[in-house]
Design a protein around this motif. Sequence first.
Motif, PDB file in Angstrom:
ATOM      1  N   GLY A 161       0.825  -1.192   0.000  1.00 48.51           N
ATOM      2  CA  GLY A 161       0.000   0.000   0.000  1.00 48.51           C
ATOM      3  C   GLY A 161       0.859   1.242   0.000  1.00 48.51           C
ATOM      4  O   GLY A 161       2.052   1.203   0.232  1.00 48.51           O
ATOM      5  N   ASP A 162       0.244   2.378  -0.311  1.00 43.72           N
ATOM      6  CA  ASP A 162       0.969   3.629  -0.272  1.00 43.72           C
ATOM      7  C   ASP A 162       0.248   4.557   0.683  1.00 43.72           C
ATOM      8  O   ASP A 162      -0.830   4.247   1.183  1.00 43.72           O
ATOM      9  CB  ASP A 162       1.141   4.214  -1.679  1.00 43.72           C
ATOM     10  N   THR A 163       0.844   5.716   0.952  1.00 50.05           N
ATOM     11  CA  THR A 163       0.267   6.605   1.962  1.00 50.05           C
ATOM     12  C   THR A 163      -1.123   7.098   1.579  1.00 50.05           C
ATOM     13  O   THR A 163      -1.980   7.234   2.442  1.00 50.05           O
ATOM     14  CB  THR A 163       1.192   7.801   2.241  1.00 50.05           C
ATOM     15  N   LYS A 164      -1.355   7.334   0.287  1.00 50.41           N
ATOM     16  CA  LYS A 164      -2.678   7.812  -0.140  1.00 50.41           C
ATOM     17  C   LYS A 164      -3.743   6.725   0.024  1.00 50.41           C
ATOM     18  O   LYS A 164      -4.853   7.012   0.462  1.00 50.41           O
ATOM     19  CB  LYS A 164      -2.652   8.289  -1.594  1.00 50.41           C
ATOM     20  N   SER A 165      -3.404   5.477  -0.316  1.00 50.39           N
ATOM     21  CA  SER A 165      -4.396   4.408  -0.145  1.00 50.39           C
ATOM     22  C   SER A 165      -4.619   4.132   1.342  1.00 50.39           C
ATOM     23  O   SER A 165      -5.732   3.819   1.758  1.00 50.39           O
ATOM     24  CB  SER A 165      -3.998   3.133  -0.896  1.00 50.39           C
ATOM     25  N   GLU A 166      -3.575   4.279   2.146  1.00 47.48           N
ATOM     26  CA  GLU A 166      -3.737   4.088   3.596  1.00 47.48           C
ATOM     27  C   GLU A 166      -4.617   5.193   4.192  1.00 47.48           C
ATOM     28  O   GLU A 166      -5.405   4.940   5.103  1.00 47.48           O
ATOM     29  CB  GLU A 166      -2.374   4.029   4.291  1.00 47.48           C
ATOM     30  N   ALA A 167      -4.515   6.416   3.667  1.00 48.47           N
ATOM     31  CA  ALA A 167      -5.378   7.519   4.125  1.00 48.47           C
ATOM     32  C   ALA A 167      -6.829   7.236   3.764  1.00 48.47           C
ATOM     33  O   ALA A 167      -7.742   7.480   4.567  1.00 48.47           O
ATOM     34  CB  ALA A 167      -4.924   8.843   3.507  1.00 48.47           C
ATOM     35  N   ILE A 168      -7.042   6.700   2.570  1.00 50.06           N
ATOM     36  CA  ILE A 168      -8.400   6.326   2.145  1.00 50.06           C
ATOM     37  C   ILE A 168      -8.954   5.263   3.087  1.00 50.06           C
ATOM     38  O   ILE A 168     -10.097   5.360   3.544  1.00 50.06           O
ATOM     39  CB  ILE A 168      -8.395   5.829   0.682  1.00 50.06           C
ATOM     40  N   LEU A 169      -8.142   4.259   3.389  1.00 49.43           N
ATOM     41  CA  LEU A 169      -8.586   3.208   4.310  1.00 49.43           C
ATOM     42  C   LEU A 169      -8.929   3.771   5.683  1.00 49.43           C
ATOM     43  O   LEU A 169      -9.938   3.402   6.281  1.00 49.43           O
ATOM     44  CB  LEU A 169      -7.509   2.135   4.460  1.00 49.43           C
ATOM     45  N   SER A 170      -8.096   4.638   6.184  1.00 54.15           N
ATOM     46  CA  SER A 170      -8.341   5.243   7.500  1.00 54.15           C
ATOM     47  C   SER A 170      -9.686   5.979   7.508  1.00 54.15           C
ATOM     48  O   SER A 170     -10.489   5.820   8.432  1.00 54.15           O
ATOM     49  CB  SER A 170      -7.197   6.203   7.843  1.00 54.15           C
ATOM     50  N   ASP A 171      -9.933   6.770   6.467  1.00 57.52           N
ATOM     51  CA  ASP A 171     -11.206   7.498   6.377  1.00 57.52           C
ATOM     52  C   ASP A 171     -12.382   6.531   6.245  1.00 57.52           C
ATOM     53  O   ASP A 171     -13.446   6.744   6.828  1.00 57.52           O
ATOM     54  CB  ASP A 171     -11.186   8.472   5.194  1.00 57.52           C
ATOM     55  N   TYR A 172     -12.196   5.469   5.478  1.00 61.43           N
ATOM     56  CA  TYR A 172     -13.242   4.459   5.305  1.00 61.43           C
ATOM     57  C   TYR A 172     -13.587   3.819   6.659  1.00 61.43           C
ATOM     58  O   TYR A 172     -14.766   3.677   7.003  1.00 61.43           O
ATOM     59  CB  TYR A 172     -12.784   3.391   4.304  1.00 61.43           C
ATOM     60  N   PHE A 173     -12.562   3.442   7.437  1.00 65.81           N
ATOM     61  CA  PHE A 173     -12.813   2.792   8.728  1.00 65.81           C
ATOM     62  C   PHE A 173     -13.477   3.748   9.711  1.00 65.81           C
ATOM     63  O   PHE A 173     -14.340   3.339  10.485  1.00 65.81           O
ATOM     64  CB  PHE A 173     -11.530   2.202   9.313  1.00 65.81           C
TER      65      PHE A 173
ATOM     66  N   LYS B 101     -14.988  13.738   3.997  1.00 59.05           N
ATOM     67  CA  LYS B 101     -13.535  13.602   4.161  1.00 59.05           C
ATOM     68  C   LYS B 101     -12.999  12.479   3.267  1.00 59.05           C
ATOM     69  O   LYS B 101     -11.957  12.619   2.623  1.00 59.05           O
ATOM     70  CB  LYS B 101     -13.190  13.338   5.625  1.00 59.05           C
ATOM     71  N   LEU B 102     -13.714  11.369   3.213  1.00 60.30           N
ATOM     72  CA  LEU B 102     -13.312  10.243   2.369  1.00 60.30           C
ATOM     73  C   LEU B 102     -13.330  10.645   0.891  1.00 60.30           C
ATOM     74  O   LEU B 102     -12.416  10.302   0.137  1.00 60.30           O
ATOM     75  CB  LEU B 102     -14.215   9.033   2.609  1.00 60.30           C
ATOM     76  N   ALA B 103     -14.334  11.403   0.481  1.00 65.57           N
ATOM     77  CA  ALA B 103     -14.402  11.864  -0.913  1.00 65.57           C
ATOM     78  C   ALA B 103     -13.164  12.692  -1.252  1.00 65.57           C
ATOM     79  O   ALA B 103     -12.572  12.532  -2.329  1.00 65.57           O
ATOM     80  CB  ALA B 103     -15.681  12.673  -1.137  1.00 65.57           C
ATOM     81  N   THR B 104     -12.732  13.539  -0.329  1.00 63.37           N
ATOM     82  CA  THR B 104     -11.521  14.350  -0.539  1.00 63.37           C
ATOM     83  C   THR B 104     -10.285  13.466  -0.656  1.00 63.37           C
ATOM     84  O   THR B 104      -9.444  13.669  -1.538  1.00 63.37           O
ATOM     85  CB  THR B 104     -11.353  15.361   0.620  1.00 63.37           C
ATOM     86  N   SER B 105     -10.166  12.461   0.208  1.00 66.75           N
ATOM     87  CA  SER B 105      -9.023  11.532   0.150  1.00 66.75           C
ATOM     88  C   SER B 105      -9.008  10.756  -1.157  1.00 66.75           C
ATOM     89  O   SER B 105      -7.949  10.542  -1.749  1.00 66.75           O
ATOM     90  CB  SER B 105      -9.061  10.540   1.316  1.00 66.75           C
ATOM     91  N   LEU B 106     -10.172  10.347  -1.610  1.00 70.44           N
ATOM     92  CA  LEU B 106     -10.268   9.601  -2.869  1.00 70.44           C
ATOM     93  C   LEU B 106      -9.810  10.467  -4.045  1.00 70.44           C
ATOM     94  O   LEU B 106      -9.068  10.013  -4.916  1.00 70.44           O
ATOM     95  CB  LEU B 106     -11.697   9.105  -3.099  1.00 70.44           C
ATOM     96  N   LYS B 107     -10.241  11.724  -4.052  1.00 77.96           N
ATOM     97  CA  LYS B 107      -9.865  12.634  -5.143  1.00 77.96           C
ATOM     98  C   LYS B 107      -8.362  12.922  -5.141  1.00 77.96           C
ATOM     99  O   LYS B 107      -7.790  13.227  -6.183  1.00 77.96           O
ATOM    100  CB  LYS B 107     -10.648  13.940  -5.028  1.00 77.96           C
ATOM    101  N   ALA B 108      -7.717  12.824  -3.972  1.00 79.66           N
ATOM    102  CA  ALA B 108      -6.280  13.117  -3.861  1.00 79.66           C
ATOM    103  C   ALA B 108      -5.395  11.916  -4.218  1.00 79.66           C
ATOM    104  O   ALA B 108      -4.178  12.033  -4.276  1.00 79.66           O
ATOM    105  CB  ALA B 108      -5.962  13.573  -2.428  1.00 79.66           C
ATOM    106  N   PHE B 109      -6.005  10.772  -4.487  1.00 78.07           N
ATOM    107  CA  PHE B 109      -5.232   9.566  -4.763  1.00 78.07           C
ATOM    108  C   PHE B 109      -4.427   9.719  -6.052  1.00 78.07           C
ATOM    109  O   PHE B 109      -4.944  10.144  -7.080  1.00 78.07           O
ATOM    110  CB  PHE B 109      -6.167   8.352  -4.867  1.00 78.07           C
ATOM    111  N   ASP B 110      -3.146   9.362  -5.988  1.00 78.29           N
ATOM    112  CA  ASP B 110      -2.241   9.460  -7.135  1.00 78.29           C
ATOM    113  C   ASP B 110      -2.071   8.079  -7.769  1.00 78.29           C
ATOM    114  O   ASP B 110      -1.474   7.191  -7.175  1.00 78.29           O
ATOM    115  CB  ASP B 110      -0.891  10.011  -6.671  1.00 78.29           C
TER     116      ASP B 110
END
Length: 179
Positions: A39-51, A71-80
Motif C-alpha cells: 500500500g501507499d500513503t494515499k491508499s492508507e489515508a483512504i482506508l483510515s477514512d473508510y474505517f 472527508k473520504l471523498a476528498t481523500s479519494l480525489k487526492a489519490f495518485d
Amino acid sequence: MKNLKKNIALMLLLAVSFSNAQEKEKMNHNHDKMMTMKGDTKSEAILSDYFNLKNALVTDDSKKAAELGAKLATSLKAFDKSKYKVEEQKELTDIIEDATEHAEHIAKSDIGHQREHFKTLSKDISDLIVITGTKSTLYKQFCPMYDGGSSWLSTSNQVRNPYYGSKMLKCGKVKETIN
C-alpha cells in the motif's frame, strides 16, 4: 585463433551483461510489486477514512458519517494513480470515481441512505485494495441479513455491523482475512 578468443570473450561479456540486466529487471519488478502489496500513503489515508466512516455507521451517528463521507471523498480525489501500470490506472480511475460518488452521497444523506451507499462503497474500497495492497491486516466481514447480503472491511476480526448498528451490532461473520 586470436580472433576466436576475442569473439568468445565478447560473447561471454555480452552473456554476463544480459544476465545482469535480467536480474536487475527482476529485482526492480519485485521491488515494485512489494511496494504495491504494502500500500501507499494515499491508499492508507483512504482506508483510515473508510474505517472511521464505518465506525460512525456502527454507532448510528449519521452526522459524523456525513462529515466522514465528505472527508473520504476528498481523500479519494487526492489519490495518485501515476505509479501504477496503465491497466491498473484505468481500473483505479473507475473505482475512485464510483467510490467518490458514494462517499459524496453519504455526506448529504440520512443514515438509511448512508448505509445503502456504504454497501457499494465497501465493494469499491475492497477492489482498490486488491490493486494497491495495504500495510494492515484487514477482515472482510459479511452480514447475510442486509440487502440480500452485504460485506464491509474491518481492522478487527470482531464483527461490528455498520448496516444495522445498535439494532444488530454483531450480525455477521468474518469471510476473509486480507494481508
